[in-house]
Design a protein around this motif. Structure first.
Motif, PDB file in Angstrom:
ATOM      1  N   VAL A   1       0.843  -1.173   0.000  1.00 16.39           N
ATOM      2  CA  VAL A   1       0.000   0.000   0.000  1.00 16.39           C
ATOM      3  C   VAL A   1       0.892   1.242   0.000  1.00 16.39           C
ATOM      4  O   VAL A   1       1.953   1.261   0.608  1.00 16.39           O
ATOM      5  CB  VAL A   1      -0.946   0.007   1.220  1.00 16.39           C
ATOM      6  CG1 VAL A   1      -0.170   0.060   2.528  1.00 16.39           C
ATOM      7  CG2 VAL A   1      -1.914   1.172   1.119  1.00 16.39           C
ATOM      8  N   GLN A   2       0.449   2.255  -0.745  1.00 19.35           N
ATOM      9  CA  GLN A   2       1.162   3.536  -0.769  1.00 19.35           C
ATOM     10  C   GLN A   2       0.272   4.598  -0.142  1.00 19.35           C
ATOM     11  O   GLN A   2      -0.929   4.644  -0.393  1.00 19.35           O
ATOM     12  CB  GLN A   2       1.494   3.938  -2.207  1.00 19.35           C
ATOM     13  CG  GLN A   2       2.572   3.078  -2.864  1.00 19.35           C
ATOM     14  CD  GLN A   2       2.022   1.738  -3.344  1.00 19.35           C
ATOM     15  OE1 GLN A   2       0.961   1.679  -3.939  1.00 19.35           O
ATOM     16  NE2 GLN A   2       2.743   0.675  -3.062  1.00 19.35           N
ATOM     17  N   LEU A   3       0.885   5.431   0.673  1.00 24.43           N
ATOM     18  CA  LEU A   3       0.159   6.479   1.368  1.00 24.43           C
ATOM     19  C   LEU A   3       0.749   7.831   1.011  1.00 24.43           C
ATOM     20  O   LEU A   3       1.977   7.995   0.997  1.00 24.43           O
ATOM     21  CB  LEU A   3       0.238   6.267   2.887  1.00 24.43           C
ATOM     22  CG  LEU A   3      -0.275   4.920   3.401  1.00 24.43           C
ATOM     23  CD1 LEU A   3      -0.004   4.790   4.897  1.00 24.43           C
ATOM     24  CD2 LEU A   3      -1.759   4.768   3.133  1.00 24.43           C
ATOM     25  N   GLN A   4      -0.122   8.784   0.750  1.00 25.67           N
ATOM     26  CA  GLN A   4       0.302  10.127   0.379  1.00 25.67           C
ATOM     27  C   GLN A   4      -0.424  11.133   1.248  1.00 25.67           C
ATOM     28  O   GLN A   4      -1.639  11.287   1.130  1.00 25.67           O
ATOM     29  CB  GLN A   4       0.011  10.390  -1.096  1.00 25.67           C
ATOM     30  CG  GLN A   4       0.439  11.758  -1.598  1.00 25.67           C
ATOM     31  CD  GLN A   4       1.932  11.870  -1.791  1.00 25.67           C
ATOM     32  OE1 GLN A   4       2.590  10.901  -2.171  1.00 25.67           O
ATOM     33  NE2 GLN A   4       2.474  13.036  -1.542  1.00 25.67           N
ATOM     34  N   ALA A   5       0.318  11.800   2.115  1.00 23.56           N
ATOM     35  CA  ALA A   5      -0.267  12.808   2.997  1.00 23.56           C
ATOM     36  C   ALA A   5      -0.190  14.183   2.343  1.00 23.56           C
ATOM     37  O   ALA A   5       0.767  14.483   1.620  1.00 23.56           O
ATOM     38  CB  ALA A   5       0.451  12.816   4.336  1.00 23.56           C
ATOM     39  N   SER A   6      -1.182  15.000   2.623  1.00 22.80           N
ATOM     40  CA  SER A   6      -1.203  16.355   2.064  1.00 22.80           C
ATOM     41  C   SER A   6      -1.995  17.269   2.980  1.00 22.80           C
ATOM     42  O   SER A   6      -2.698  16.809   3.891  1.00 22.80           O
ATOM     43  CB  SER A   6      -1.825  16.341   0.667  1.00 22.80           C
ATOM     44  OG  SER A   6      -3.171  15.893   0.725  1.00 22.80           O
ATOM     45  N   GLY A   7      -1.896  18.571   2.714  1.00 19.56           N
ATOM     46  CA  GLY A   7      -2.714  19.540   3.423  1.00 19.56           C
ATOM     47  C   GLY A   7      -2.017  20.300   4.528  1.00 19.56           C
ATOM     48  O   GLY A   7      -2.630  21.174   5.155  1.00 19.56           O
ATOM     49  N   GLY A   8      -0.766  19.993   4.800  1.00 20.35           N
ATOM     50  CA  GLY A   8      -0.052  20.717   5.839  1.00 20.35           C
ATOM     51  C   GLY A   8       0.195  22.164   5.440  1.00 20.35           C
ATOM     52  O   GLY A   8      -0.001  22.557   4.291  1.00 20.35           O
ATOM     53  N   GLY A   9       0.623  22.949   6.412  1.00 17.42           N
ATOM     54  CA  GLY A   9       0.901  24.348   6.131  1.00 17.42           C
ATOM     55  C   GLY A   9       1.135  25.132   7.397  1.00 17.42           C
ATOM     56  O   GLY A   9       1.303  24.558   8.475  1.00 17.42           O
ATOM     57  N   LEU A  10       1.113  26.443   7.248  1.00 18.36           N
ATOM     58  CA  LEU A  10       1.327  27.364   8.355  1.00 18.36           C
ATOM     59  C   LEU A  10      -0.003  27.941   8.796  1.00 18.36           C
ATOM     60  O   LEU A  10      -0.784  28.417   7.972  1.00 18.36           O
ATOM     61  CB  LEU A  10       2.271  28.485   7.918  1.00 18.36           C
ATOM     62  CG  LEU A  10       2.506  29.626   8.912  1.00 18.36           C
ATOM     63  CD1 LEU A  10       3.199  29.099  10.167  1.00 18.36           C
ATOM     64  CD2 LEU A  10       3.335  30.723   8.257  1.00 18.36           C
ATOM     65  N   VAL A  11      -0.259  27.903  10.098  1.00 16.87           N
ATOM     66  CA  VAL A  11      -1.506  28.426  10.638  1.00 16.87           C
ATOM     67  C   VAL A  11      -1.213  29.091  11.969  1.00 16.87           C
ATOM     68  O   VAL A  11      -0.281  28.698  12.676  1.00 16.87           O
ATOM     69  CB  VAL A  11      -2.554  27.294  10.788  1.00 16.87           C
ATOM     70  CG1 VAL A  11      -2.076  26.234  11.766  1.00 16.87           C
ATOM     71  CG2 VAL A  11      -3.907  27.831  11.175  1.00 16.87           C
ATOM     72  N   GLN A  12      -2.001  30.100  12.302  1.00 20.09           N
ATOM     73  CA  GLN A  12      -1.828  30.774  13.584  1.00 20.09           C
ATOM     74  C   GLN A  12      -2.451  29.954  14.708  1.00 20.09           C
ATOM     75  O   GLN A  12      -3.393  29.175  14.485  1.00 20.09           O
ATOM     76  CB  GLN A  12      -2.469  32.160  13.532  1.00 20.09           C
ATOM     77  CG  GLN A  12      -1.706  33.161  12.670  1.00 20.09           C
ATOM     78  CD  GLN A  12      -2.257  34.568  12.795  1.00 20.09           C
ATOM     79  OE1 GLN A  12      -3.435  34.759  13.095  1.00 20.09           O
ATOM     80  NE2 GLN A  12      -1.406  35.555  12.572  1.00 20.09           N
ATOM     81  N   ALA A  13      -1.939  30.166  15.897  1.00 21.46           N
ATOM     82  CA  ALA A  13      -2.501  29.496  17.061  1.00 21.46           C
ATOM     83  C   ALA A  13      -3.994  29.816  17.165  1.00 21.46           C
ATOM     84  O   ALA A  13      -4.409  30.963  16.953  1.00 21.46           O
ATOM     85  CB  ALA A  13      -1.774  29.945  18.320  1.00 21.46           C
ATOM     86  N   GLY A  14      -4.762  28.790  17.485  1.00 17.21           N
ATOM     87  CA  GLY A  14      -6.212  28.942  17.559  1.00 17.21           C
ATOM     88  C   GLY A  14      -6.911  28.636  16.249  1.00 17.21           C
ATOM     89  O   GLY A  14      -8.139  28.506  16.216  1.00 17.21           O
ATOM     90  N   GLY A  15      -6.152  28.492  15.194  1.00 21.48           N
ATOM     91  CA  GLY A  15      -6.727  28.231  13.881  1.00 21.48           C
ATOM     92  C   GLY A  15      -6.976  26.760  13.639  1.00 21.48           C
ATOM     93  O   GLY A  15      -6.791  25.912  14.519  1.00 21.48           O
TER      94      GLY A  15
END
Length: 124
Positions: A1-15
């Protein structure tokens, strides 16, 4: 099985941020899935896991009430919705799949395959 993660980034605290893991290969709907994270200089730690059917889930105490794990077996994806983010949530987040008979497990060694990770940075 191959897994591909996505969607990370920079966000402010509380976000909020939603990260996703897409799976391909062996039948996705028969395996429990998990999310782990690893901050700089620290060991990889359990965050959340969900059963093959999606009917059961387990969250680490540090994220209970803030994170939600879900899956869509028709789309072969598992998501982690992260709300009320804190700077200490900053880490590389990894999705993983397990074929262990126990199903949902917090034990890193019981996971068979891992995605490449996606970086989540929470600024204060």
């Amino acid at each position: 099985v191959q897994l591909q993660a996505s969607g990370g980034g920079l966000v402010q605290a509380g976000g909020s941020l939603r990260i996703s893991c897409a799976a391909s290969g062996r039948p996705f709907g028969s395996s429990a899935m998990g999310w782990f994270r690893q901050a700089p200089g620290k060991e990889r730690e359990f965050v959340a896991a969900i059963s093959w059917s999606g009917s059961s889930a387990r969250l680490a105490d540090s994220v209970k009430g803030r994170f939600t794990i879900s899956r869509d077996n028709a789309k072969n994806t598992v998501d982690l919705q992260m709300d009320s983010l804190k700077p200490e949530d900053t880490a590389v987040y990894y999705c993983a799949v397990t074929s262990h008979p126990a199903g949902i497990t917090t034990t890193r060694e019981r996971y068979d395959a891992w995605g490449q990770g996606t970086l989540v940075t929470v600024s204060s």
